[in-house]
Design a protein around this motif. Structure first.
Motif, PDB file in Angstrom:
ATOM      1  N   THR A 170       1.225  -0.964  -0.083  1.00 58.92           N
ATOM      2  CA  THR A 170       0.110  -0.441   0.531  1.00 58.92           C
ATOM      3  C   THR A 170       1.205   1.023   0.391  1.00 58.92           C
ATOM      4  O   THR A 170       0.811   2.381  -0.657  1.00 58.92           O
ATOM      5  N   ILE A 171       1.862   1.533   1.059  1.00 60.26           N
ATOM      6  CA  ILE A 171       2.620   2.323   0.966  1.00 60.26           C
ATOM      7  C   ILE A 171       3.357   2.944  -0.108  1.00 60.26           C
ATOM      8  O   ILE A 171       3.772   3.844  -0.842  1.00 60.26           O
ATOM      9  N   ARG A 172       4.236   1.708  -0.961  1.00 60.12           N
ATOM     10  CA  ARG A 172       4.766   1.316  -2.248  1.00 60.12           C
ATOM     11  C   ARG A 172       3.743   2.107  -3.261  1.00 60.12           C
ATOM     12  O   ARG A 172       4.326   2.734  -4.339  1.00 60.12           O
ATOM     13  N   THR A 173       2.829   1.322  -3.712  1.00 55.70           N
ATOM     14  CA  THR A 173       2.483   1.866  -4.776  1.00 55.70           C
ATOM     15  C   THR A 173       1.998   3.766  -4.409  1.00 55.70           C
ATOM     16  O   THR A 173       1.863   4.090  -5.823  1.00 55.70           O
ATOM     17  N   GLN A 174       1.221   3.844  -3.085  1.00 56.35           N
ATOM     18  CA  GLN A 174       0.757   5.411  -2.658  1.00 56.35           C
ATOM     19  C   GLN A 174       2.547   6.465  -3.307  1.00 56.35           C
ATOM     20  O   GLN A 174       2.005   7.386  -3.698  1.00 56.35           O
ATOM     21  N   LYS A 175       3.005   6.079  -2.954  1.00 59.69           N
ATOM     22  CA  LYS A 175       4.221   6.939  -2.934  1.00 59.69           C
ATOM     23  C   LYS A 175       5.089   6.569  -4.795  1.00 59.69           C
ATOM     24  O   LYS A 175       5.088   7.934  -5.443  1.00 59.69           O
ATOM     25  N   ILE A 176       4.711   5.290  -4.991  1.00 53.62           N
ATOM     26  CA  ILE A 176       4.736   5.880  -6.694  1.00 53.62           C
ATOM     27  C   ILE A 176       3.961   6.375  -7.052  1.00 53.62           C
ATOM     28  O   ILE A 176       4.325   7.415  -8.218  1.00 53.62           O
ATOM     29  N   MET A 177       3.252   6.424  -7.344  1.00 55.79           N
ATOM     30  CA  MET A 177       1.534   6.940  -7.947  1.00 55.79           C
ATOM     31  C   MET A 177       1.716   8.576  -7.908  1.00 55.79           C
ATOM     32  O   MET A 177       1.538   9.159  -8.026  1.00 55.79           O
ATOM     33  N   LYS A 178       2.168   9.159  -6.919  1.00 59.89           N
ATOM     34  CA  LYS A 178       2.521  10.521  -5.743  1.00 59.89           C
ATOM     35  C   LYS A 178       4.049  11.011  -6.964  1.00 59.89           C
ATOM     36  O   LYS A 178       4.212  12.289  -8.066  1.00 59.89           O
ATOM     37  N   MET A 179       4.857   9.826  -6.432  1.00 59.67           N
ATOM     38  CA  MET A 179       5.911  10.680  -7.533  1.00 59.67           C
ATOM     39  C   MET A 179       6.129  10.706  -8.895  1.00 59.67           C
ATOM     40  O   MET A 179       6.466  11.144  -9.862  1.00 59.67           O
ATOM     41  N   LEU A 180       4.942   9.808  -9.038  1.00 58.02           N
ATOM     42  CA  LEU A 180       4.604   9.376 -11.205  1.00 58.02           C
ATOM     43  C   LEU A 180       4.215  11.025 -11.745  1.00 58.02           C
ATOM     44  O   LEU A 180       4.124  11.739 -12.595  1.00 58.02           O
ATOM     45  N   CYS A 181       2.603  10.495 -10.760  1.00 53.77           N
ATOM     46  CA  CYS A 181       2.091  11.861 -11.431  1.00 53.77           C
ATOM     47  C   CYS A 181       2.802  13.757 -11.017  1.00 53.77           C
ATOM     48  O   CYS A 181       2.709  14.350 -11.707  1.00 53.77           O
ATOM     49  N   GLU A 182       3.457  13.673 -10.028  1.00 48.75           N
ATOM     50  CA  GLU A 182       4.187  15.282  -9.693  1.00 48.75           C
ATOM     51  C   GLU A 182       5.446  15.013 -10.810  1.00 48.75           C
ATOM     52  O   GLU A 182       5.474  15.917 -11.543  1.00 48.75           O
ATOM     53  N   HIS A 183       5.904  14.170 -11.687  1.00 51.35           N
ATOM     54  CA  HIS A 183       6.383  14.044 -12.938  1.00 51.35           C
ATOM     55  C   HIS A 183       5.990  14.280 -13.997  1.00 51.35           C
ATOM     56  O   HIS A 183       6.459  15.590 -14.747  1.00 51.35           O
ATOM     57  N   LEU A 184       4.814  13.462 -13.668  1.00 47.75           N
ATOM     58  CA  LEU A 184       4.091  13.382 -14.922  1.00 47.75           C
ATOM     59  C   LEU A 184       3.300  15.151 -15.733  1.00 47.75           C
ATOM     60  O   LEU A 184       3.559  15.357 -16.654  1.00 47.75           O
ATOM     61  N   LYS A 185       3.705  15.969 -14.932  1.00 48.83           N
ATOM     62  CA  LYS A 185       2.564  17.040 -14.601  1.00 48.83           C
ATOM     63  C   LYS A 185       3.619  18.687 -14.896  1.00 48.83           C
ATOM     64  O   LYS A 185       2.786  19.079 -15.077  1.00 48.83           O
ATOM     65  N   LYS A 186       5.146  17.894 -15.460  1.00 48.40           N
ATOM     66  CA  LYS A 186       6.096  18.484 -16.060  1.00 48.40           C
ATOM     67  C   LYS A 186       5.715  18.851 -17.672  1.00 48.40           C
ATOM     68  O   LYS A 186       5.932  20.002 -17.922  1.00 48.40           O
ATOM     69  N   LYS A 187       4.808  17.771 -17.578  1.00 42.79           N
ATOM     70  CA  LYS A 187       4.820  17.660 -19.538  1.00 42.79           C
ATOM     71  C   LYS A 187       3.680  18.501 -19.450  1.00 42.79           C
ATOM     72  O   LYS A 187       2.896  18.863 -18.891  1.00 42.79           O
ATOM     73  N   LYS A 188       4.071  19.348 -20.703  1.00 43.59           N
ATOM     74  CA  LYS A 188       2.380  20.100 -21.370  1.00 43.59           C
ATOM     75  C   LYS A 188       1.889  19.118 -21.460  1.00 43.59           C
ATOM     76  O   LYS A 188       0.134  19.903 -20.896  1.00 43.59           O
ATOM     77  N   GLU A 189       1.341  17.641 -21.688  1.00 44.32           N
ATOM     78  CA  GLU A 189      -0.086  17.323 -21.894  1.00 44.32           C
ATOM     79  C   GLU A 189      -0.727  16.923 -20.685  1.00 44.32           C
ATOM     80  O   GLU A 189      -2.134  16.118 -20.618  1.00 44.32           O
ATOM     81  N   TYR A 190      -0.198  16.988 -19.901  1.00 38.92           N
ATOM     82  CA  TYR A 190      -0.291  16.688 -18.455  1.00 38.92           C
ATOM     83  C   TYR A 190       0.034  17.722 -17.274  1.00 38.92           C
ATOM     84  O   TYR A 190      -1.193  17.781 -16.080  1.00 38.92           O
TER      85      TYR A 190
END
Length: 362
Positions: A170-190
């Protein structure tokens, strides 16, 4: 109620002050003195302001107050000479609420002052009521958030009790979700999609992705070997079980809380595949809700990296190569690209929480 009288005429100040002896009054002989008084006495309700003064005229005072939001509640009545219609209009445009002409009509000025002070009192009452309402809304919002989080933890706890998932998963998937989303939001399409609020919802609801597994029999769910075709079909039902657990007939589509919508999209779409070969609906490409596309790669990554009853843990290199190979098939290529850009940071999450699990079991 506090009233500030600003006029370079000592006679006019004295006349107005005597007329307002039942109010708390302050006086200033020019704009500079007035601004100093306002700085030291911030709770002034009304200002009676002459426009024609030395040092700092009335227009400059109004403009200074207008530029400072903390003084926006001061109501201003301007004093003008009989033939200064242009000045009256200019003062009102700048923010004064009323005007009175010189020579002063004391009765008229008193009536106008009383009216504006009553309006100010109504304004204060509205502000106090709004503060109480804001406080109540904040309290209720906190209660709803607490209720939501307790419910999610309780549901996830059912998985942990049955040894379906570990707490660290549970902890791993939450932290990976947060990290991935924070990275993707830097991209124009997200950048316009992955707002801070939406990312928080995604992270909060991530643990619910496999909640439907509580409805799967243990002999299938915890089977150490490969599932038969019939058993696999039963296992696939966990998606629909999870969606049904979150749906509520009390809400229609328009009024369902946003975090429930996000949770349903995570639960219902995390086994869909980008090429349309997934389940339960066989959705293709970006017709798969974004929460499902994000959860798909996170769930597969963590499953491959972790030991399960039916398989050993695979290495990081194998897992990354598998994700690369499944880009455009199982996974959204754009999300794969973002995932690979931060793969080393994601590995650190895996290492950290696997180590903590070992310590807890030692």
């Amino acid at each position: 109620m506090k009233i500030l009288i600003v006029d370079d005429s000592a006679t006019d100040r004295m006349i107005i002050e005597s007329m307002l002896e039942d109010y708390h009054t302050l006086t200033a002989s020019d704009g500079l003195e007035a601004m100093q008084l306002i700085e030291t006495t911030p709770d002034i309700d009304l200002m009676i302001l002459d426009l024609n003064m030395p040092n700092m005229d009335g227009f400059q005072v109004i403009q200074s107050l207008k530029n400072n939001p903390k003084y926006s509640s001061i109501r201003i009545i301007i004093l003008t000479n009989f033939d200064e219609i242009d000045n009256e209009v200019k003062g009102l445009k700048l923010g004064a609420v009323d005007y009175i002409r010189k020579p002063l009509n004391i009765e008229s000025l008193r009536i106008r002052i009383d009216i504006h002070l009553k309006l100010k009192e109504v304004q204060k009452k509205v502000e106090r009521d709004n503060e109480r309402l804001d406080s109540m809304v904040l309290k209720k919002t906190k209660e709803l958030i607490a209720t939501r989080d307790i419910t999610i933890h309780a549901l996830v706890g059912l998985l942990e009790i049955r040894n379906i998932e570990s707490h660290n998963h549970t902890i791993r998937t939450q932290k990976i979700m947060k990290m991935l989303c924070e990275h993707l939001k830097k991209k124009k399409e997200y950048k316009d999609i992955l707002t801070d609020h939406y990312i928080k919802e995604l992270v909060t609801t991530t643990p619910l992705h496999d909640i439907g597994k509580v409805g799967i029999p243990d002999n299938i769910l915890l089977k150490p070997g490969k599932l038969t075709t019939e058993e696999y079909e039963i296992m696939k039902n966990h998606v629909n079980y999870g969606v049904k657990a979150l749906e509520n007939d009390l809400y229609d589509d328009e009024h369902i809380p946003s975090f429930i919508k996000t949770a349903i999209e995570i639960v219902g779409a995390h086994h869909e595949k980008y090429d349309g070969t997934g389940y339960p609906l066989g959705l293709v490409g970006e017709s798969i809700p974004l929460p499902g596309r994000l959860m798909a790669i996170i769930d597969v990554y963590d499953a491959l990296m972790s030991e399960r009853v039916y398989k050993p843990a695979y290495g990081f290199s194998y897992t990354i190569e598998y994700i690369k190979k499944e880009s455009g098939k199982h996974f959204d290529p754009k999300i794969v690209e973002g995932f690979l850009e931060i793969k080393d940071e994601i590995l650190e999450i895996s290492k950290r929480y696997v180590q903590e699990l070992v310590k807890e079991e030692a």
